[in-house]
Design an enzyme around this catalytic site. Structure first.
Site, short mmCIF file in Angstrom:
data_model
loop_
_atom_site.label_atom_id
_atom_site.label_comp_id
_atom_site.label_asym_id
_atom_site.label_seq_id
_atom_site.Cartn_x
_atom_site.Cartn_y
_atom_site.Cartn_z
NE ARG A 50 -12.92 49.60 -40.41
CZ ARG A 50 -14.14 49.51 -40.93
NH1 ARG A 50 -14.29 49.06 -42.17
NH2 ARG A 50 -15.21 49.87 -40.24
CB VAL A 51 -11.23 43.58 -40.68
CG1 VAL A 51 -12.45 42.70 -40.98
CG2 VAL A 51 -10.03 43.11 -41.48
N GLY A 52 -13.88 45.72 -40.93
CA GLY A 52 -15.10 46.15 -40.29
C GLY A 52 -16.03 45.00 -39.97
CG ASP A 53 -20.27 45.83 -39.81
OD1 ASP A 53 -19.63 46.67 -40.47
OD2 ASP A 53 -21.50 45.67 -39.95
N GLY A 110 -18.83 50.30 -38.86
CA GLY A 110 -18.66 48.90 -38.52
C GLY A 110 -18.14 48.62 -37.12
CB THR A 146 -21.77 48.54 -46.50
OG1 THR A 146 -20.93 49.10 -45.52
CG2 THR A 146 -21.66 47.02 -46.45
CB THR A 155 -25.00 49.43 -44.38
OG1 THR A 155 -24.31 50.59 -44.86
CG2 THR A 155 -26.47 49.78 -44.21
N GLY A 156 -23.04 50.69 -42.07
CA GLY A 156 -22.83 51.81 -41.16
C GLY A 156 -21.43 51.80 -40.61
#
Length: 291
Positions: free
Chosen positions: A186-189, A211, A158, A208-209
Site C-alpha cells: 500500500r502507498v498513501g498520499d 491518504g 505521518t 496528514t490523514g
C-alpha cells in the site's frame, strides 16, 4: 512582510485520541521548531531545514513514521517519504521502502542523484544502500510502534515540515509509516507529489490523514492551485482542500507556508499535533488550533 522573514510549520500527524496525553510529542515538536528557528536564522536553505526536521521526527520514535512506524499485515515495515524544492520544483520520493532508518534522506537522494521523482520497493532500497544511508539491521528490535490500531476505519500517522527561508525559498517534506495494519504494498498520499506533498514559488504544503482521500482529491495540488490562480491565502486554500477530503469521506490536516511567510495548519480530524514558527518569531505547539 513582518520583521522576521522566515517561518515554518511541522506536524506529527492528524487524529489524536482523547484519552491519551501527547505532552512528550508537543515538547519534542516545540524543541524542533526552536532548532529550526536557529537554522533558518543562520541562513540555512528551506530544503535543508525541512529534511533535518523530518529526519528528527523519523528517528525520535514518537510518531507513526521512521522508528515509530507500525508493521503491515505481513509484519513488515514499508515506509514512504517525499521532499520538494519550491524554487526549482525538483522533487524526490520513495514508496514501500524497507530496511533504512530515514526515508526522507532516501527521498532527497532520489531527487539529487537520479533523473526520477519516485523509486519504490527494492529500487528505493538499492539506491539507499548504494548511497550509504543508515540501515536497520534488526527491524524487530529497531521499530517501536508509536500507535496501535484504534476504532478509526483507517488509523493513520505521518510527519511533515514546510518552511520559508530568509531568501524566500519554500520547501516541503513528508514521511510516514502508512496506515496501521495496511495491506502489503500500500502507498498513501505522502510520497505522491501533488497529493500529500507540494512546494512551488507560492506555497509549500504537507498533508496528514487518510491518504486514500487526499489522493482522490489531489489535496496538496488543489490547495496550491487555489493560491496560484484564485489568489487565496494559504489558510483559505487548505481549508477548501480539506472540505473536499471530507466530502469524499476522509479527514486529516494540512500544514502550509506561503511566499510572504504566512502559515496555515487547519485540520478536520480529532486534532493535529503541530508546532509553528510564526513569521514574527513566536513558537507555538500543541494538538489544537494554534490561533
Amino acid at each position: 512582510m513582518t520583521s522576521n522573514p522566515f517561518s515554518l510549520v511541522l506536524h506529527g500527524g492528524a487524529g489524536v485520541l482523547a484519552d491519551r496525553s501527547y505532552q512528550k510529542e508537543i515538547d519534542h515538536m516545540r524543541a524542533l521548531a526552536g532548532e529550526a528557528k536557529e537554522m533558518l536564522g543562520d541562513g540555512m536553505a528551506a530544503l535543508d531545514v525541512v529534511e533535518r526536521v523530518v529526519y528528527a521526527l523519523e528517528t525520535s520514535g514518537l510518531y507513526v513514521a521512521g522508528k515509530g512506524s507500525s508493521p503491515n499485515t505481513d509484519n513488515r515495515y514499508e515506509l514512504d517519504a517525499a521532499i520538494m524544492d519550491g524554487a526549482t520544483r525538483n522533487a524526490g520520493a520513495v514508496a514501500a521502502m524497507e530496511g533504512f532508518v530515514s526515508p526522507i534522506q532516501a527521498a532527497r537522494k532520489v531527487m539529487e542523484t537520479t533523473p526520477h521523482v519516485m523509486l519504490a520497493g527494492w529500487g528505493a532500497n538499492k539506491l539507499a544502500r548504494e548511497a550509504g544511508l543508515e540501515a536497520v539491521d534488526d527491524p524487530k528490535s529497531y521499530y517501536k510502534p508509536a500507535a496501535v490500531p484504534d476504532n478509526r476505519a483507517i488509523a493513520t500517522g505521518t510527519v511533515g515540515c514546510v518552511a520559508r527561508d530568509r531568501d524566500g525559498r519554500l520547501a516541503a517534506a513528508t514521511s510516514t509509516g502508512g496506515t496501521l495494519k495496511k495491506t502489503p504494498g500500500r502507498v498513501g498520499d505522502c510520497p505522491l507529489i501533488g497529493a500529500g506533498t507540494w512546494a512551488d514559488q507560492e506555497i509549500a504544503l504537507s498533508c496528514t490523514g487518510q491518504g486514500e482521500y487526499f489522493i482522490r482529491s489531489l489535496a496538496a495540488g488543489t490547495a496550491a492551485a487555489r493560491v496560484r490562480y484564485l489568489h487565496e491565502s494559504p489558510d483559505e486554500a487548505c481549508r477548501w482542500a480539506l472540505k473536499d477530503v471530507k466530502r469524499l469521506g476522509g479527514d486529516g490536516g494540512i500544514i502550509a507556508v506561503g511566499r510572504d511567510g504566512r502559515v496555515a495548519y487547519p485540520y478536520n480530524s480529532e486534532g493535529m499535533k503541530c508546532a509553528v514558527l510564526h513569521a514574527d518569531g513566536r513558537i507555538t505547539a500543541g494538538v489544537q488550533d494554534q490561533t
